[in-house]
Design a protein around this motif. Structure first.
Motif, short mmCIF file in Angstrom:
data_model
loop_
_atom_site.label_atom_id
_atom_site.label_comp_id
_atom_site.label_asym_id
_atom_site.label_seq_id
_atom_site.Cartn_x
_atom_site.Cartn_y
_atom_site.Cartn_z
N GLU A 34 34.27 32.34 33.57
CA GLU A 34 35.16 32.74 32.50
C GLU A 34 35.20 34.27 32.36
OE1 GLU A 34 35.88 32.11 27.70
OE2 GLU A 34 34.32 30.96 28.72
N GLU A 35 34.05 34.91 32.47
CA GLU A 35 34.00 36.37 32.41
C GLU A 35 34.75 37.00 33.58
OE1 GLU A 35 29.84 37.30 32.23
OE2 GLU A 35 29.64 36.66 30.16
N GLN A 36 34.59 36.42 34.78
CA GLN A 36 35.31 36.93 35.95
C GLN A 36 36.82 36.78 35.78
OE1 GLN A 36 33.64 34.74 39.22
NE2 GLN A 36 31.84 36.06 39.39
N LEU A 37 37.25 35.64 35.26
CA LEU A 37 38.68 35.41 35.04
C LEU A 37 39.23 36.38 33.99
CD1 LEU A 37 38.83 31.52 35.08
CD2 LEU A 37 39.75 33.08 36.81
N GLU A 38 38.44 36.62 32.96
CA GLU A 38 38.87 37.57 31.93
C GLU A 38 38.98 38.97 32.51
OE1 GLU A 38 37.60 39.17 27.49
OE2 GLU A 38 36.44 37.59 28.44
N ALA A 40 39.50 39.75 35.65
CA ALA A 40 40.65 39.77 36.57
C ALA A 40 41.95 39.87 35.79
CB ALA A 40 40.65 38.51 37.43
N GLY A 41 42.03 39.16 34.68
CA GLY A 41 43.23 39.23 33.83
C GLY A 41 43.43 40.62 33.24
N MET A 42 42.35 41.24 32.82
CA MET A 42 42.43 42.59 32.27
C MET A 42 42.88 43.58 33.34
SD MET A 42 41.57 42.53 29.03
CE MET A 42 40.78 44.03 28.52
N GLU A 43 42.35 43.42 34.57
CA GLU A 43 42.72 44.32 35.67
C GLU A 43 44.20 44.13 36.03
OE1 GLU A 43 42.51 47.14 38.64
OE2 GLU A 43 41.12 46.71 37.01
N LYS A 44 44.65 42.89 36.05
CA LYS A 44 46.06 42.62 36.35
C LYS A 44 46.97 43.23 35.29
CE LYS A 44 48.57 38.88 38.39
NZ LYS A 44 48.59 37.45 38.70
N GLU A 45 46.58 43.10 34.03
CA GLU A 45 47.36 43.68 32.93
C GLU A 45 47.40 45.20 33.04
OE1 GLU A 45 47.47 43.74 28.03
OE2 GLU A 45 45.98 42.53 29.07
N ARG A 46 46.26 45.82 33.39
CA ARG A 46 46.19 47.27 33.55
C ARG A 46 47.12 47.72 34.68
NH1 ARG A 46 44.45 50.91 36.64
NH2 ARG A 46 43.43 49.49 38.08
#
Length: 96
Positions: A34-38, A40-46
């Motif tokens: 879950e932390e990895q997915l979060e 990855a999501g933050m990096e994609k948003e950035r």
């Protein structure tokens, strides 16, 4: 009279057991995933925000360039107009 299990008396105990069961179902690997997915999501948003900013900057630069070109064109036309007027005045002065 038999004792009844009312929602207020047994509901609290059932809720605690449900929370304990849910906590037992979440493993450390699940938390890590879950932390990895979060992350990855933050990096994609950035990355998306960075692309949007770069696109905005490029569009903004193009728009400023077009405005400058337009103003230079207007200035050139006005300069030619003034030159024509000055030449006409000079001809009028020379005639008199």
């Amino acid at each position: 009279m038999p004792a009844r299990n009312t929602p207020s008396s047994g509901g609290h105990l059932g809720a605690e057991m449900g929370e304990q069961a849910a906590a037992a179902l979440i493993t450390p690997s699940m938390l890590e995933e879950e932390e990895q997915l979060e992350a990855a999501g933050m990096e994609k948003e950035r990355e998306m925000l960075e692309k949007a900013r770069m696109s905005w900057d490029r569009d903004s630069s193009e728009m400023r360039y077009k405005r400058l070109q337009h103003l230079l064109e207007k200035s050139n036309i006005y300069s030619k107009f003034l030159l024509t007027k000055m030449e006409q005045q000079q001809l009028e002065v020379d005639v008199f």
